[in-house]
Design an enzyme around this catalytic site. Structure first.
Site: not given
Ligand code: UDX
Length: 439
Positions: A11, A30, A124, A213, A257, A265
């Site tokens: 971030v 950092d 967060t 989230n 799925a 996150c």
């Molecule tokens: C997430 C939020 O989207 C973002 O807004 C926040 O700031 C940080 O957390 P990120 O962790 O980078 O972002 O990934 P994201 O693309 O949201 O996917 C998260 C996880 O969910 C992944 O493991 C992805 O494979 C899974 N996922 C996502 C699913 O299994 N199904 C989906 O339909 C969407």
């Protein structure tokens, strides 16, 4: 504007590089001296598309510089973004020690440099953290300051695009003066994108982030529960998701799925939000169910594998994909790691491949052989598991894959292929929430 960003993880570094890109004067800090040295030499500590280019653009124009000194950062910046880690404790509660330490450090520095500063929570954090930061700083500081909550919504893999073209900018502040400073910080972004801006109090902004989230994770666990029902009844979850998603009140996104969500996150934020609700005496049982469903993902996938292969001991398994999602080398809470640990525990031989996460993974998985491509990984394998939906996997030559393997058995945790193409290619194909295909 003069902006300081403290904590150069995913971030923080993206935030710093993007602020420099839109014209601010940015200093990134950092405590990790090695990381700062690397950044000064132009190399980024993790993979994020476009980040290295932005960092070198900022470094060469002088808009972005790096330091290990908090004092120098506080002195140089009018606005300080707090981007340090907020990991989970064993209880699920967010561990805010790094935030407190930084607030105390900033407070100490503010007593000597006393012009007005705005401290911005970007990490967060649970609701009410802003108040704690302010108390911690004010106890030590003679200078005037405000604390603002300005949560990030960036996704790894598209972090730069998400930061430069946000869906919304949330500013939670207790003074008009601080709101104006934040609007000035985001002026270039607002002018370029015209994105909506939500101005509110600090606690509400903190809750917007956790709720967002938690809601997205809920959608994923919801569709994964539906997938289990599809598997028990012969229905197809992909079509269920299409049918649901066409209702604009539901929306089609985050209904994919799979083996479960991972990353830095969702697992941490859902646990922290559930723990906070419990502590407030308002238990959020739904989030406990969301977590429980997500933890079942790797086990469900392994059950499918055991049903095909019987025992896993001595079997050679190709693990295709290690990162928690495509576009990143991040292995934090990656479902693939859980699957692989269990395979090893049951005596399987695992050969893995991931387009970008293998050098990270080598240290975490010393007993796993790393291959140089999906076909090499699948060579002589009793079965192949797809664990991350990299485009490279969706494009794999299925007849080559089949030829390489000992048995044509694929267990797909990401629904990368259509049932028809796998049937035609002659695979036994077990995916998530869809009927099994048998060779
Ligand atoms: C997430 C939020 O989207 C973002 O807004 C926040 O700031 C940080 O957390 P990120 O962790 O980078 O972002 O990934 P994201 O693309 O949201 O996917 C998260 C996880 O969910 C992944 O493991 C992805 O494979 C899974 N996922 C996502 C699913 O299994 N199904 C989906 O339909 C969407």
């Amino acid at each position: 504007m003069k902006i300081g960003v403290v904590g150069l993880g995913h971030v923080g570094l993206v935030t710093a590089a993007c602020f420099a890109h839109v014209g601010h004067d940015v200093i990134g800090a950092d405590v990790d001296g090695e990381k700062i040295e690397k950044l000064r030499l132009g190399s980024t500590p993790f993979f994020e598309p476009g980040l290295e280019e932005l960092v070198s653009e900022g470094s060469s124009s002088g808009a972005l510089r790096f330091t290990t000194s908090i004092e120098e950062t506080v002195k140089a910046a009018d606005v300080l973004f707090i981007c340090v880690g907020t990991p989970s404790k064993a209880s699920g509660e967010a561990d805010l020690l790094q935030v407190e330490r930084l607030a105390a450090d900033i407070g100490r520095c503010l007593s000597t440099h006393s012009e007005y500063k705005v401290l911005v929570e970007k990490s967060t954090v649970p609701v009410k953290t802003g108040e704690k930061i302010l108390t911690t700083v004010r106890r030590r500081a003679a200078g005037d300051c405000d604390v603002v909550s300005n949560p990030e919504f960036l996704r790894e893999g598209s972090a730069i695009r998400d930061t430069l073209n946000p869906d919304r900018i949330v500013i939670g502040a207790s003074s008009e003066r601080a709101v104006e400073v934040l609007k000035e910080v985001y002026r270039p972004t607002l002018e370029k994108t015209g994105c909506p801006i939500v101005v509110t109090d600090v606690s509400t902004a903190e809750l917007i982030k956790h709720s967002s989230n938690a809601f997205l994770a809920t959608k994923i666990s919801f569709i994964n529960s539906v997938a289990e029902i599809c598997e028990a009844t012969g229905a197809d979850v992909e079509t269920v998701a299409v049918g649901m998603g066409l209702d604009p009140r539901i929306g089609s996104q985050f209904l994919k799925a799979g083996v479960g969500y991972g990353g830095s996150c969702f697992p941490k934020d859902v646990a922290a939000f559930a723990s906070l609700a419990g502590k407030l005496g308002r238990p959020f049982h739904m989030l406990e169910a969301v977590q429980e469903m997500n933890e079942r993902g790797p086990a469900r996938l392994l059950d499918k594998l055991r049903n095909e292969l019987w025992h896993l001991e001595g079997k050679r398994i190709a693990a295709l994909g290690l990162a928690f999602k495509p576009g990143t080398d991040d292995l934090r809470d990656a479902p693939a790691l859980k699957v692989i640990s269990q395979l090893l525990a049951e005596g399987a031989e695992v050969v893995a491949y991931d387009p970008v996460a293998m050098s990270e993974a080598k240290q975490l998985l010393p007993d796993v052989q790393m291959a140089d491509g999906p076909i090499t990984a699948a060579n002589d394998a009793d079965a192949a598991l797809f664990l991350t939906e990299w485009q490279e996997f969706a494009e794999v030559d299925l007849s080559e894959l089949k030829q390489a393997m000992r048995f044509p058995i694929v267990v797909d945790g990401r629904n990368l292929f259509s049932l028809n193409e796998m049937r035609e290619a002659g695979f036994t194909y077990l995916s998530v929430g869809r009927p099994a295909v048998r060779a």
